[in-house]
Scaffold this active site. Sequence first.
Site, PDB file in Angstrom:
ATOM      1  N   HIS A  79      16.640  39.728  51.305  1.00 41.37           N
ATOM      2  CA  HIS A  79      18.084  39.513  51.222  1.00 41.37           C
ATOM      3  C   HIS A  79      18.643  40.059  49.898  1.00 41.37           C
ATOM      4  CE1 HIS A  79      18.797  37.057  54.792  1.00 41.37           C
ATOM      5  NE2 HIS A  79      17.555  36.637  54.611  1.00 41.37           N
TER       6      HIS A  79
ATOM      7  N   SER B 289      51.342  23.672  45.701  1.00 36.56           N
ATOM      8  CA  SER B 289      50.541  22.484  45.402  1.00 36.56           C
ATOM      9  C   SER B 289      50.104  22.431  43.947  1.00 36.56           C
ATOM     10  CB  SER B 289      49.285  22.506  46.270  1.00 36.56           C
ATOM     11  OG  SER B 289      48.458  23.590  45.872  1.00 36.56           O
TER      12      SER B 289
ATOM     13  N   ASP C 147      45.484  29.022  45.033  1.00 37.40           N
ATOM     14  CA  ASP C 147      45.777  29.790  46.251  1.00 37.40           C
ATOM     15  C   ASP C 147      47.275  29.853  46.537  1.00 37.40           C
ATOM     16  OD1 ASP C 147      43.052  29.872  46.392  1.00 37.40           O
ATOM     17  OD2 ASP C 147      42.870  28.474  48.068  1.00 37.40           O
ATOM     18  N   SER C 148      47.927  28.685  46.559  1.00 37.55           N
ATOM     19  CA  SER C 148      49.358  28.716  46.893  1.00 37.55           C
ATOM     20  C   SER C 148      50.144  29.445  45.799  1.00 37.55           C
ATOM     21  CB  SER C 148      49.904  27.314  47.151  1.00 37.55           C
ATOM     22  OG  SER C 148      49.850  26.511  46.008  1.00 37.55           O
TER      23      SER C 148
ATOM     24  N   GLU D 277      21.580  40.352  49.014  1.00 41.23           N
ATOM     25  CA  GLU D 277      22.826  39.695  48.628  1.00 41.23           C
ATOM     26  C   GLU D 277      22.619  38.441  47.795  1.00 41.23           C
ATOM     27  OE1 GLU D 277      21.473  39.897  51.550  1.00 41.23           O
ATOM     28  OE2 GLU D 277      21.738  38.096  52.777  1.00 41.23           O
TER      29      GLU D 277
ATOM     30  N   GLY E 111      47.872  24.477  42.977  1.00 40.60           N
ATOM     31  CA  GLY E 111      46.551  25.104  43.041  1.00 40.60           C
ATOM     32  C   GLY E 111      46.653  26.618  42.986  1.00 40.60           C
TER      33      GLY E 111
ATOM     34  N   CYS F 275      17.325  41.725  57.177  1.00 37.20           N
ATOM     35  CA  CYS F 275      16.503  40.688  57.792  1.00 37.20           C
ATOM     36  C   CYS F 275      16.563  40.747  59.325  1.00 37.20           C
ATOM     37  CB  CYS F 275      16.958  39.345  57.251  1.00 37.20           C
ATOM     38  SG  CYS F 275      15.574  38.288  57.021  1.00 37.20           S
TER      39      CYS F 275
END
Length: 508
Positions: free
Chosen positions: A166, A220, A224-225, A168, A222, A78
């Site tokens: 686009h 936590s 990620d941690s 993506e 969660g 683009c």
Amino acid sequence: MHQKLLIIDFGSQYTQLIARRVRELNVYCEIWPYNHLPSLDGFQAVILSGSPHSVRERNAPTVDLQAIFANGPVLGVCYGAQLIAQKSGGTVEKSATREYGRANLNDVSKKEDLFKGIKKGSQVWMSHGDTIFEIPENFKIIASTHEVKVAAFKVKKQDVYGVQFHPEVYHSEDGTKLLGNFLYKICGFTGDWTPGMFVEETVAELKNTLKKDKVIMALSGGVDSTVAASLISKAIGKNLHCIFVDNGLLRKGEFESVLHSYKDFGLNVKGVDAKARFMKALKGVSDPEKKRKIIGGLFIEIFDEESKKIKDAKWLGQGTIYPDVIESVSVKGPSATIKSHHNVGGLPAKMKLKVVEPLRTLFKDEVRRVGRSMGIGEDFIGRHPFPGPGLAIRILGDITPEKAAILQEADFIYINALKKHGLYDEVWQAGAIFLPVQSVGVMGDERTYENAICLRAVTSTDGMTADWSRLPYDFLAQVSNEIINKVKGVNRVVFDISSKPPATIEWE
Ligand code: XMP
């Protein structure tokens, strides 16, 4: 070291999506803003992103294209394509016709590597106000739509391409194929970026950096941690000291079950029961921001106390992921998008520790892939996001242990029902909210005057926008019945049908 691609960001809303698609194709890439570029050394190829700007503006964002062309293959998307065309002697003008939304490629050069396996008629997603009007002599058009003649071009004898659509976005049906063609056929990437490879490289790097140092880290519950701690633990074992705090505002049974799982993963973790301290500090507080401050502050205090018991800790482990990193060095500048609710913000400065963040190059879906490859169970990987202040911001008004207990029971019934009916994974985030109203009901022959519980469920990709989940009526009926029958103190259940914006996901 693995191969890598550079994505130069001109500020498009889709830039992160390009990176995610590239990573899904097992090619490592980094996003850098056009005005903060790293050295091109080590990057095999470049993608130039789209932009909210126009190349026709006087101070339009630009980069040194000659240096980039000399480095290796280039794909402009683009704005990126328009910039290449304009800087090479072509012209870009305001579009005369609508060039937004779905279109179909009605002419495709199948001989071109970029379009291998992509059929005429393939749907693409357009989103631009400018269009390439004339291309330079040494360019050739390699795809068109009805409205857009230069849907894609190639610079002759060079591996430089531009697409005005686009690839993506999901609506470009062969977009991933096109990006794959660029990466594999044109750039010669081998797809060496896999979760297993990431774990191997990261653990080796962590061993090298941390050596015999001690690391402390707050968990936590969660994803990620958990994944970050598992990686650090794999590298340094018991020198990682994890702390998991029970603030009394987690879901029912969550503290015990999560602590148990952590121990099963072999993490060196200490559970800290601080329920009473949190309740005491929150007593009588109903302002949401005050609740957040109290919880954040007390959390830091407790973490500080616990970490003092660990002698000579040098590092603080954190589960920071790539979107947080990009946001802090984005085209828009560091201040525009930083989240106000960062759970352990302020910790490193206060504690004079160096920070180790093994996930800082990964997107959320990659964190999940890495977690799975390390054998972390689906109960962790697929878990809904849960706010740091927990149920405190789902109990509207002041918090008491009784309200927390009622909410935990109602939430438990709701979440288990979602799981039982196979709806949990369709929903991005769900939870029950304790409303600050009482209303009249009848139970048996008696008039009641009791609490109302609201059920919230949303679909989303990143929590920035969200829509309410269309949960089946029969399901909602069952959950409502079960809550009213089983949870003493509740005589009414409602369902939240607000999207974000204008509402938020949490009520406080
Ligand atoms: P909102 O309510 O802003 O929520 O639409 C978006 C996402 O952020 C979570 N959230 C928080 N997370 N501390 C957190 O760690 C907070 O204070 C906080 N407030 C909202 C929310 O659960 C949702 O996933």
